[in-house]
Write an enzyme that holds these catalytic residues in place. Structure first.
Site, PDB file in Angstrom:
ATOM      1  N   ASP A 105       0.864  -1.188   0.000  1.00 15.70           N
ATOM      2  CA  ASP A 105       0.000   0.000   0.000  1.00 15.70           C
ATOM      3  C   ASP A 105       0.897   1.233   0.000  1.00 15.70           C
ATOM      4  OD1 ASP A 105      -3.270   0.405   1.271  1.00 15.70           O
ATOM      5  OD2 ASP A 105      -1.997   2.049   0.571  1.00 15.70           O
ATOM      6  N   ASN A 120     -10.208   7.440   7.068  1.00 19.68           N
ATOM      7  CA  ASN A 120     -10.054   5.995   6.872  1.00 19.68           C
ATOM      8  C   ASN A 120     -10.599   5.201   8.061  1.00 19.68           C
ATOM      9  OD1 ASN A 120      -6.728   6.439   5.486  1.00 19.68           O
ATOM     10  ND2 ASN A 120      -8.683   6.401   4.440  1.00 19.68           N
ATOM     11  N   LEU A 121     -10.618   5.839   9.233  1.00 19.97           N
ATOM     12  CA  LEU A 121     -10.887   5.080  10.461  1.00 19.97           C
ATOM     13  C   LEU A 121     -12.319   4.553  10.541  1.00 19.97           C
ATOM     14  CD1 LEU A 121      -8.877   7.287  12.989  1.00 19.97           C
ATOM     15  CD2 LEU A 121      -8.117   5.239  11.770  1.00 19.97           C
ATOM     16  N   GLN A 122     -13.214   5.124   9.739  1.00 23.86           N
ATOM     17  CA  GLN A 122     -14.612   4.678   9.737  1.00 23.86           C
ATOM     18  C   GLN A 122     -14.751   3.235   9.257  1.00 23.86           C
ATOM     19  OE1 GLN A 122     -16.069   4.304   6.534  1.00 23.86           O
ATOM     20  NE2 GLN A 122     -18.292   4.372   6.859  1.00 23.86           N
ATOM     21  N   ASP A 137      -9.080  -0.503  -4.267  1.00 18.41           N
ATOM     22  CA  ASP A 137     -10.377   0.150  -4.454  1.00 18.41           C
ATOM     23  C   ASP A 137     -10.501   0.826  -5.803  1.00 18.41           C
ATOM     24  OD1 ASP A 137      -8.625   2.197  -4.188  1.00 18.41           O
ATOM     25  OD2 ASP A 137      -9.729   3.292  -2.646  1.00 18.41           O
ATOM     26  N   ASN A 138      -9.669   0.424  -6.764  1.00 11.50           N
ATOM     27  CA  ASN A 138      -9.782   1.086  -8.069  1.00 11.50           C
ATOM     28  C   ASN A 138      -9.492   0.112  -9.203  1.00 11.50           C
ATOM     29  OD1 ASN A 138      -6.767   1.467  -8.985  1.00 11.50           O
ATOM     30  ND2 ASN A 138      -6.862   1.909  -6.795  1.00 11.50           N
ATOM     31  N   CYS A 191     -14.888   4.041  -4.872  1.00  5.61           N
ATOM     32  CA  CYS A 191     -15.349   3.811  -3.519  1.00  5.61           C
ATOM     33  C   CYS A 191     -15.144   5.060  -2.669  1.00  5.61           C
ATOM     34  CB  CYS A 191     -14.584   2.622  -2.963  1.00  5.61           C
ATOM     35  SG  CYS A 191     -14.873   2.302  -1.263  1.00  5.61           S
ATOM     36  N   CYS A 244     -17.198  19.035  -8.258  1.00  6.01           N
ATOM     37  CA  CYS A 244     -17.540  17.687  -7.811  1.00  6.01           C
ATOM     38  C   CYS A 244     -16.938  17.533  -6.423  1.00  6.01           C
ATOM     39  CB  CYS A 244     -17.032  16.622  -8.776  1.00  6.01           C
ATOM     40  SG  CYS A 244     -15.255  16.477  -8.814  1.00  6.01           S
TER      41      CYS A 244
END
Lengths: 486, 129
Positions: free
Chosen positions: A164, A172-174, A232-233, A290, A442
């Site tokens: 990564d 990110n912590l959610q 995620d992509n 995402c 956006c």
């Protein structure tokens, strides 16, 4: 001569099992049969015109199956038997070979730690040794990577490589439960490594704090037994899929979006790959990433746990796998379904004549809108949040177009903005006044660039601006009429 | 009767289960027979001519003799049974290579703890037994 056909082959011969013939070579008799029964040709011969491997021919008890016997005269033979050779066997291929587990031993501490695995008959000591011998790559230490890495570590996977390039952010912590508040601003791989070490110090952890690229992907997965895609992509997903198929390493794929997730196993035991399902990534702008679409907190835990479970079953060599099948879970409706994926002969990667022979370097970033706006500066004119705020404060004439999804607008509305989805821009361009500056907004300033390019391609000539950094960057701007804030 | 369902006689299923267990860790094989309606009402153990633990092969002549003797009793061959020691009840590459169209293939996953849930396969589609 009597020709007797095994009842097992009756479906090729309109259910008849016995004939009389005056022909006296095997090849004449076979052509007589295929002429009389249209299904017989398909049943007895393969696409190359060779006798199928399961057909056996006996002349009065003597095997005359071999083609060299077919032209010989069958003198004095009273009975020709057409029989099947029935054979098969259990699937042999194991991800972790028996040879490798011979070198692995479990000590007393292992027996204590993995007791619950040892109790399971499908796992036992042998299975636990396979887990300990396994070398697994986890690509992505984010939402999906969190449960995957932690469960693989807890299960006792001997070697885990985490790739990564990102650092932990508060947002990110959610969903990324492998990281904690203390890890904010640390590389995700460092935080993941610490978590693995806290679970089991005996695990070999390799942390790769770098982006996957077409140059490094093959060497990063080389020598590993299994790859788990927790990215995620689309750029990474296709690159990982391609690299795994080219290297012959099975892949556990998963993707999550909002309330839904998908899991599949690709490239296992001659099964299909991601490109058999979708040969190319989706069109740009069609699918929000995402990061833009959002996800409910436990979703990654559910989907990633299934991924980890699939990985363990592949390593142990038990159960049924999601190879050739795509599991879809809808956590909102609490429903799941399994879609069968067949291996495609025309697959550009794993088909019979593949066009992809090395990891591709398509500029996914460009069309997935991931590219930093600096790189696009030349093609699209941008406004900083301050510049935009200034022009609004001065009541300059501006058209503001919001291209975000409805759920994004529900979080923060942009006052007086015209809402036009990217897909409708080309045909609704008449709503814009070419004499007036038009600003696109956006969430992060990426899809708005796409919107501008779409409109330009559609032939719009007026001035177009992009809000740099999107609504996220506007958060720090406080308009004077709002009372000044703090 | 729903054409997607193949019935198997309970006693036959038990016999096949016992056969799979007693042969473990080797593979075993048998021929399956039907009286009339396609359901599995009889079975006949066949010699596994393969020497490997996780392979089976049937002597074509033995199979022919077996199907002939059962035909005299009014049975028609409808498929084959074999066990997968320490492996799931899915058709292996080796199985698929030799599959005869329209024949049923009943597979039993078997471990040292016993015989698991059997599954029935027919070329290109899967059915539960």
């Amino acid at each position: 001569m009597r020709v007797v056909i095994s009842a097992t082959l009756r479906s090729f011969f309109e259910r008849k099992t016995e004939f009389q013939t005056d022909k006296n070579t095997v090849s004449e008799i076979l052509s007589e049969l295929t002429d009389s029964f249209p299904d017989a040709k398909k049943g007895l011969y393969d696409q190359n015109g060779d006798l199928r491997s399961f057909i056996r021919i006996f002349a009065d008890g003597r095997d005359v199956t071999d083609a060299s016997e077919h032209e010989k005269t069958l003198e004095g033979v009273s009975e020709l038997l057409l029989l099947p050779f029935v054979a098969g066997g259990a699937p042999e291929e194991k991800l972790i070979s028996d040879e490798r587990i011979k070198e692995i031993s479990l000590d007393d501490k292992d027996i204590d730690r993995f007791n619950k695995h040892l109790l399971l008959r499908e796992i036992g000591v042998k299975g636990q040794k396979r887990i300990k011998a396994a070398k697994v790559v986890v690509a992505g230490a984010g939402a999906l990577g969190s449960p995957v890495i932690q469960y693989l570590a807890a299960a006792g996977v001997g070697t885990i490589k985490v790739i990564d390039a990102d650092v932990v952010s508060v947002g990110n912590l959610q969903s990324q439960v492998i990281h904690s508040s203390r890890d904010v601003k640390r590389p995700k791989v460092a935080s993941a490594r610490d978590t693995i070490r806290n679970i089991d110090r005996n695990i070999t952890v390799i942390d790769e704090n770098q982006m996957l690229t077409s140059e490094n992907v093959l060497s990063l997965i080389e020598g590993f037994d299994l790859v788990i895609d927790c990215t995620d992509n689309y750029k990474s997903r296709y690159m990982i899929n391609d690299a795994c198929i080219l290297s012959g390493i099975p892949l556990v794929f998963a993707a999550i979006y909002q309330y839904e997730g998908q899991v599949a196993v690709f490239g296992y035991d001659d099964g299909p790959c991601l490109r058999c399902l979708y040969p190319e990534p989706p069109e740009p702008g069609l699918v929000p990433t995402c990061a833009e679409g959002g996800t409910i907190s436990p979703l990654a835990g559910i989907v990633g746990s299934i991924q980890a479970n699939e990985a363990l079953k592949l390593i142990i060599g038990c159960g049924e796998h999601l190879s050739g099948r795509l599991l879809s879970i809808d956590t909102m409706g609490i429903r799941s379904s399994v879609l069968n994926i067949s291996k495609k002969h025309q697959c550009p990667l794993c088909g019979s004549s593949p066009s992809i022979t090395h990891p591709e370097d398509i500029d996914y970033e460009d069309f997935c809108g991931l590219k930093r706006e600096e790189e696009k500066e030349s093609s699209v004119e941008g406004l900083t949040p301050e510049e935009l705020a200034h022009r609004i404060e001065n009541s300059e004439k501006l058209t503001i177009i919001d291209v975000r999804e409805p759920h994004e607008r529900a979080i923060v509305k942009f006052p007086d903005a015209l809402v036009i989805p990217i897909g409708q821009l080309a045909r609704r361009q008449k709503e814009l006044d070419p004499q007036v500056d038009t600003v696109f907004i956006c969430k992060e300033g990426k899809r708005s660039i796409l919107a501008i390019n779409t409109l330009r391609e559609a032939g719009y000539k007026g001035p177009l601006y992009n809000l740099k950094g999107g609504m996220d960057a506007m958060k720090d701007i406080i308009f004077s009429h709002e009372g000044g804030g703090l | 009767m729903n054409s997607n369902v193949v019935k198997i006689d309970k006693k036959i299923k038990q016999r096949l289960c016992d056969l799979a267990n007693s042969s473990y860790p080797c593979e075993c094989c048998a021929a399956l027979f039907t009286k009339t309606d396609g359901s599995i009402d009889e079975c006949c153990e066949l010699t596994n001519t393969s020497s490997s633990n996780n392979r089976y092969s049937i002597d074509p002549v033995e199979l022919y003799e077996c199907e002939s003797s059962y035909r005299k009793k009014g049975y028609e061959i409808t498929g084959f049974f074999h066990s997968h020691p320490d492996a799931p009840a899915v058709m292996s590459e080796e199985d698929e290579k030799n599959v005869i169209p329209a024949m049923l293939y009943l597979l039993a996953p078997v471990t040292k703890e016993g015989c698991g849930r059997m599954r029935l396969w027919i070329m290109d589609s899967r059915k539960e037994a």
